[in-house]
Design a protein around this motif. Structure first.
Motif, PDB file in Angstrom:
ATOM      1  N   GLN A  57     -20.338 -34.991 -97.595  1.00 10.84           N
ATOM      2  CA  GLN A  57     -20.938 -34.903 -98.929  1.00 10.84           C
ATOM      3  C   GLN A  57     -20.256 -35.841 -99.913  1.00 10.84           C
ATOM      4  OE1 GLN A  57     -23.549 -33.185-100.412  1.00 10.84           O
ATOM      5  NE2 GLN A  57     -24.205 -32.710 -98.322  1.00 10.84           N
ATOM      6  N   LYS A  58     -18.944 -35.859 -99.897  1.00 15.65           N
ATOM      7  CA  LYS A  58     -18.178 -36.624-100.889  1.00 15.65           C
ATOM      8  C   LYS A  58     -18.160 -38.123-100.600  1.00 15.65           C
ATOM      9  CE  LYS A  58     -14.931 -33.040-102.409  1.00 15.65           C
ATOM     10  NZ  LYS A  58     -13.495 -32.632-102.453  1.00 15.65           N
ATOM     11  N   ASN A  59     -18.128 -38.473 -99.319  1.00 12.71           N
ATOM     12  CA  ASN A  59     -17.855 -39.867 -98.961  1.00 12.71           C
ATOM     13  C   ASN A  59     -19.029 -40.603 -98.332  1.00 12.71           C
ATOM     14  OD1 ASN A  59     -15.088 -39.552 -99.753  1.00 12.71           O
ATOM     15  ND2 ASN A  59     -14.754 -38.439 -97.842  1.00 12.71           N
ATOM     16  N   CYS A  60     -20.101 -39.898 -98.005  1.00 16.16           N
ATOM     17  CA  CYS A  60     -21.244 -40.542 -97.353  1.00 16.16           C
ATOM     18  C   CYS A  60     -22.547 -40.233 -98.096  1.00 16.16           C
ATOM     19  CB  CYS A  60     -21.353 -40.091 -95.889  1.00 16.16           C
ATOM     20  SG  CYS A  60     -19.864 -40.338 -94.911  1.00 16.16           S
ATOM     21  N   ALA A 108      -8.090 -40.307 -95.312  1.00 16.72           N
ATOM     22  CA  ALA A 108      -7.249 -41.493 -95.515  1.00 16.72           C
ATOM     23  C   ALA A 108      -8.009 -42.759 -95.154  1.00 16.72           C
ATOM     24  CB  ALA A 108      -5.976 -41.382 -94.680  1.00 16.72           C
ATOM     25  N   LEU A 109      -8.873 -42.671 -94.110  1.00 17.08           N
ATOM     26  CA  LEU A 109      -9.649 -43.833 -93.682  1.00 17.08           C
ATOM     27  C   LEU A 109     -10.591 -44.315 -94.791  1.00 17.08           C
ATOM     28  CD1 LEU A 109     -10.559 -42.760 -90.028  1.00 17.08           C
ATOM     29  CD2 LEU A 109      -9.082 -44.682 -90.685  1.00 17.08           C
ATOM     30  N   ARG A 110     -10.933 -43.429 -95.703  1.00 16.97           N
ATOM     31  CA  ARG A 110     -11.809 -43.810 -96.805  1.00 16.97           C
ATOM     32  C   ARG A 110     -11.227 -44.963 -97.616  1.00 16.97           C
ATOM     33  NH1 ARG A 110     -12.497 -42.702-102.189  1.00 16.97           N
ATOM     34  NH2 ARG A 110     -14.659 -42.516-102.894  1.00 16.97           N
ATOM     35  N   LEU A 131     -13.747 -47.879 -94.032  1.00 19.63           N
ATOM     36  CA  LEU A 131     -14.930 -47.041 -94.228  1.00 19.63           C
ATOM     37  C   LEU A 131     -15.798 -46.903 -92.972  1.00 19.63           C
ATOM     38  CD1 LEU A 131     -16.075 -48.019 -97.834  1.00 19.63           C
ATOM     39  CD2 LEU A 131     -15.343 -45.758 -97.042  1.00 19.63           C
ATOM     40  N   PRO A 132     -16.030 -47.983 -92.200  1.00 17.40           N
ATOM     41  CA  PRO A 132     -16.828 -47.815 -90.978  1.00 17.40           C
ATOM     42  C   PRO A 132     -16.181 -46.835 -89.988  1.00 17.40           C
ATOM     43  CG  PRO A 132     -16.720 -50.124 -91.576  1.00 17.40           C
ATOM     44  CD  PRO A 132     -15.758 -49.418 -92.463  1.00 17.40           C
TER      45      PRO A 132
END
Length: 512
Positions: free
Chosen positions: A368-371, A433-435, A439-440
């Motif tokens: 929800q937050k990142n995609c 953390a990957l955000r 991102l991929p």
């Protein structure tokens, strides 16, 4: 639906001398989970439960309450229907032995056995336990304080009366041959050994009618007799399919795939029932599975101790799906088990809230937050991805193998292997953390976690149908894509997902 694959599952029909308790819920729950699983796998399923309403014990219970037997059975039978509704059992039919169609089926089976020379008139003299509706041999009787008791602890009385008999003694070797040819007929193995030992010790002809009371199915041609309650009761499994009309639409489901019973009634199902059927020239069931008994905090459950466990009270306090999950997760099905509130709360908090619920909430919140609340696309696989995807892909077959043996606890343990891996994997991959760095890769990790969660929610539907429906809703899985077969088809990238909400609530303290 593949109509060539049919499954017929039954609970015992429950005796209506008292209200339902945890033992009744447990047997029906196991039957329900297997029925739901077989439907999920594409089978055409018929799931039967119901009530056993005849016999001396019911007649006496009605008399004690100042009621006519029919009015009494109407009342108590409804309590079992209510239990099925409250526990969300998916039975296709509910049978009562006071139905006219059942009396007709019993009469037809009786006449068939009589025509084949398997029934004769004599008189019975021996020890009878009203509570068990069963006769016992002299070697099975114990004495205490001047009273005599059956092996079950039920008091017995000496009975002498005219009786029709079934020539059970003539089926001793045929039954032993049948058990040898069908090693999976009785489960678990310990129960099979008990039955074989009993049959080898010698079978005598079985009294199958009574004249000392009237509440039962009348013997055709001799209405001074009523049928022995177990001949009446066992016939329900074929009554429900239309017997004696073997051209009836539901007859295609016979023989039953599994009769689920408590271990206390195994003898009737594993000895008398196949003998009746073979004598009548009818196919025998494929399996009788006898499960164990529950104790309560280490104590035998009894009304006198006041520790009878009301399943509906547990549902009111802890929720339906957590109770369904606990009953099949805590104890290997087939063994005796001890009910403990502490153990139930532990399973709810650890397995459901901390493990599965937490994995779903973390994953879906990150999406929800990142995609933008949409199902992310997966990029190239790395070696760590393959482990979680392979486990998810293998899970339906592993659960199928366990459930084919009625090993419900094993099925759940295999499911939780994936849930635990999902939690350790999200901690190792750190998509939050990957955000900031990749991102991929973040999208790939979240997509694989979504795949694992979809698999978990799909295979858990039979155990926790309501909660898994909500979980599949949150995962964006359409109604038509919730079968086992649908797992092989990926959901589209960019699928909009609703905001997540917690699936399970932790219990913080011991309730007062």
């Amino acid at each position: 639906m593949n109509t060539e694959r049919r499954t017929y599952l039954t609970t015992p029909i429950y005796y209506v001398n008292d209200k339902p308790h945890i033992g009744h819920a447990y047997t029906s729950l196991a039957t329900d989970v297997l029925a739901r699983w077989r439907r999920l796998a594409g089978d055409e399923v018929f799931f039967l439960t119901g009530t056993d309403e005849h016999g001396q014990k019911v007649e006496k219970a009605a008399e004690t309450r100042g009621m006519e037997p029919q009015a009494f059975t109407d009342q108590v039978s409804q309590a079992f229907r209510d239990l099925a509704l409250r526990m969300n059992f998916s039975n296709d039919a509910f049978i009562r032995t006071t139905e006219e169609r059942h009396k007709a089926a019993c009469a037809a089976l009786w006449l068939r056995l009589k025509e084949k020379g398997e029934i004769y008139l004599g008189h019975y003299e021996g020890w009878y336990a009203v509570r068990d509706e069963a006769f016992y041999g002299p070697d099975e009787i114990t004495e205490k304080d001047g009273r005599k008791f059956a092996p079950t602890g039920a008091p017995v009385e000496w009975v002498r009366e005219p009786s029709y008999f079934f020539r059970l003694s003539g089926w001793q070797q045929k039954l032993l041959d049948f058990y040898e040819a069908n090693p999976d007929f009785i489960a678990p193995a310990t129960r099979r050994n008990e039955v074989i030992s009993f049959v080898k010790s010698g079978l005598t002809d079985l009294s199958i009618s009574r004249t000392s009371f009237t509440w039962g199915v009348k013997v055709p041609g001799d209405e001074s007799h009523v049928m022995y309650v177990w001949l009446d009761a066992l016939t329900n499994y074929i009554t429900a399919l239309g017997y004696p009309d073997e051209a009836a639409p539901l007859w295609k489901f016979w023989p039953a795939d599994v009769h689920f019973v408590g271990k206390d009634i195994l003898r009737f199902h594993a000895i008398y029932w196949p003998a009746f059927l073979m004598a009548a020239g009818l196919p025998t069931p494929r399996r009788v599975f006898a499960h164990g008994w529950w104790t309560n905090e280490g104590q035998k459950i009894s009304k006198s101790l006041g520790n009878v466990i009301d399943p509906l009270a547990l549902v009111d306090e802890f929720g339906l799906d957590p109770v369904r999950f606990f009953l099949l997760r805590e104890v290997p099905f087939g063994n005796d088990g001890d009910f403990s509130r502490r153990a139930l709360m532990g399973r709810l908090n650890s397995d459901l809230a901390n493990d599965l619920g937490n994995l779903a909430q973390r994953t879906l919140t990150l999406i929800q937050k990142n995609c933008e609340g949409r199902l992310p696309a997966a990029g190239p696989l790395d070696v760590s991805d393959q482990a979680i995807l392979d486990l998810a892909a293998a899970l339906p077959e592993q659960v199928e193998e366990a459930l084919s043996r009625q090993a419900f606890h094993e099925a759940l343990e295999r499911i939780w292997t994936l849930s635990r891996l999902g939690n350790s994997w999200i901690d190792a991959q750190k998509p939050w953390a990957l955000r900031k760095t990749d991102l991929p890769r973040m999208a790939t990790v979240l997509r694989h976690l979504h795949t694992a969660l979809r698999t978990l929610a799909t295979v858990l539907q039979p155990f926790m149908p309501d909660t898994m429906r909500r979980m599949l809703d949150q995962l964006g899985v359409p109604e038509e894509a919730r079968s086992l077969a649908a797992l092989s088809t990926a959901l589209p990238d960019g699928l909009a997902l609703p905001p997540p909400s917690p699936l399970f609530q932790k219990i913080q303290d011991e309730p007062a």
